[in-house]
Design a protein around this motif. Structure first.
Motif, mmCIF file in Angstrom:
data_model
loop_
_atom_site.group_PDB
_atom_site.id
_atom_site.type_symbol
_atom_site.label_atom_id
_atom_site.label_comp_id
_atom_site.label_asym_id
_atom_site.label_seq_id
_atom_site.Cartn_x
_atom_site.Cartn_y
_atom_site.Cartn_z
ATOM 1 N N VAL A 47 9.085 4.089 0.820
ATOM 2 C CA VAL A 47 8.625 5.458 1.057
ATOM 3 C C VAL A 47 7.565 5.381 2.146
ATOM 4 C CG1 VAL A 47 7.594 7.529 0.060
ATOM 5 C CG2 VAL A 47 9.023 6.032 -1.369
ATOM 6 N N GLU A 48 7.808 6.104 3.251
ATOM 7 C CA GLU A 48 6.924 6.014 4.417
ATOM 8 C C GLU A 48 6.493 7.396 4.895
ATOM 9 O OE1 GLU A 48 8.451 2.172 6.824
ATOM 10 O OE2 GLU A 48 9.821 3.893 6.877
ATOM 11 N N ASP A 49 5.268 7.451 5.417
ATOM 12 C CA ASP A 49 4.736 8.638 6.091
ATOM 13 C C ASP A 49 4.585 8.280 7.566
ATOM 14 O OD1 ASP A 49 3.234 10.666 7.247
ATOM 15 O OD2 ASP A 49 1.515 10.436 5.908
ATOM 16 N N PRO A 50 5.528 8.710 8.423
ATOM 17 C CA PRO A 50 5.427 8.375 9.845
ATOM 18 C C PRO A 50 4.395 9.221 10.591
ATOM 19 C CG PRO A 50 7.349 9.730 9.476
ATOM 20 C CD PRO A 50 6.753 9.435 8.116
ATOM 21 N N ASP A 51 3.821 10.223 9.908
ATOM 22 C CA ASP A 51 2.875 11.131 10.549
ATOM 23 C C ASP A 51 1.415 10.780 10.266
ATOM 24 O OD1 ASP A 51 5.066 12.697 11.497
ATOM 25 O OD2 ASP A 51 5.225 13.585 9.498
ATOM 26 N N ALA A 52 1.171 9.667 9.595
ATOM 27 C CA ALA A 52 -0.207 9.261 9.287
ATOM 28 C C ALA A 52 -0.987 9.028 10.579
ATOM 29 C CB ALA A 52 -0.195 7.997 8.428
ATOM 30 N N PRO A 53 -2.271 9.381 10.598
ATOM 31 C CA PRO A 53 -3.075 9.247 11.818
ATOM 32 C C PRO A 53 -3.101 7.836 12.411
ATOM 33 C CG PRO A 53 -4.264 10.517 10.182
ATOM 34 C CD PRO A 53 -3.033 9.991 9.507
ATOM 35 N N SER A 54 -3.025 6.816 11.553
ATOM 36 C CA SER A 54 -3.103 5.432 12.045
ATOM 37 C C SER A 54 -1.726 4.813 12.266
ATOM 38 C CB SER A 54 -3.901 4.586 11.059
ATOM 39 O OG SER A 54 -3.280 4.596 9.796
ATOM 40 N N GLY A 55 -0.669 5.615 12.188
ATOM 41 C CA GLY A 55 0.692 5.092 12.315
ATOM 42 C C GLY A 55 1.386 5.135 10.970
#
Length: 153
Positions: A47-55
């Motif tokens: 499960v990934e968040d590609p929109d996170a501020p640090s990548g």
């Protein structure tokens, strides 16, 4: 038939309920799949968040999901299922930690990626994280399906 991934908690590109967010109950959402290739020996999920501020930020990594399974139950990370192997997420926990985008950010996408694998088990060191697990399973991938949910704090 192609591998497909769904959840009864949210639909593709729809909001993830707060129950499944870190700021809510932090419960792993129920997932179901079908269409796995006949050669499938196990599954893996990230499960990934590609929109996170640090990548890209990884919220969960699971390997060694038995080939006979067609889903993961709600709260699967709290069950004592010995077959599954959870890898450390980017919070440093070997479990699911739900969405928690920074306050004021636009909605973030949370991508649940399921891989059908040609091996029965993935073995990595205890310290390996979800990202390392996913790099390893990609070498054994027969098929992949994804489900994207949206969340905003």
């Amino acid at each position: 038939m192609a591998l497909t991934l769904i959840s009864k908690a949210f639909a593709e590109d729809e909001p993830i309920p707060t129950k499944y967010a870190l700021t809510g109950e932090n419960v792993f959402p129920p997932l179901a799949w079908n269409g796995a290739p006949d050669e499938t020996r196990s599954f893996a999920l990230i499960v990934e968040d590609p929109d996170a501020p640090s990548g890209t930020f990884r919220h969960c990594g699971i390997a060694n999901i038995p080939a006979r399974w067609d889903g993961l139950a709600e709260s699967v990370d709290t069950l004592q299922e010995q077959a599954l192997r959870f890898y450390k997420n980017d919070f440093g926990n070997a479990r699911y930690d739900g969405p928690q985008p920074p306050s004021g950010d636009p909605p973030h996408r949370y991508i649940f990626r399921l891989a059908a694998l040609d091996v029965p088990r993935v073995t990595l060191p205890e310290a390996a994280g979800a990202e390392a697990m996913w790099r390893t399973v990609r070498k054994h991938m027969l098929a992949e399906a994804s489900l994207t949910g949206i969340y905003q704090s």
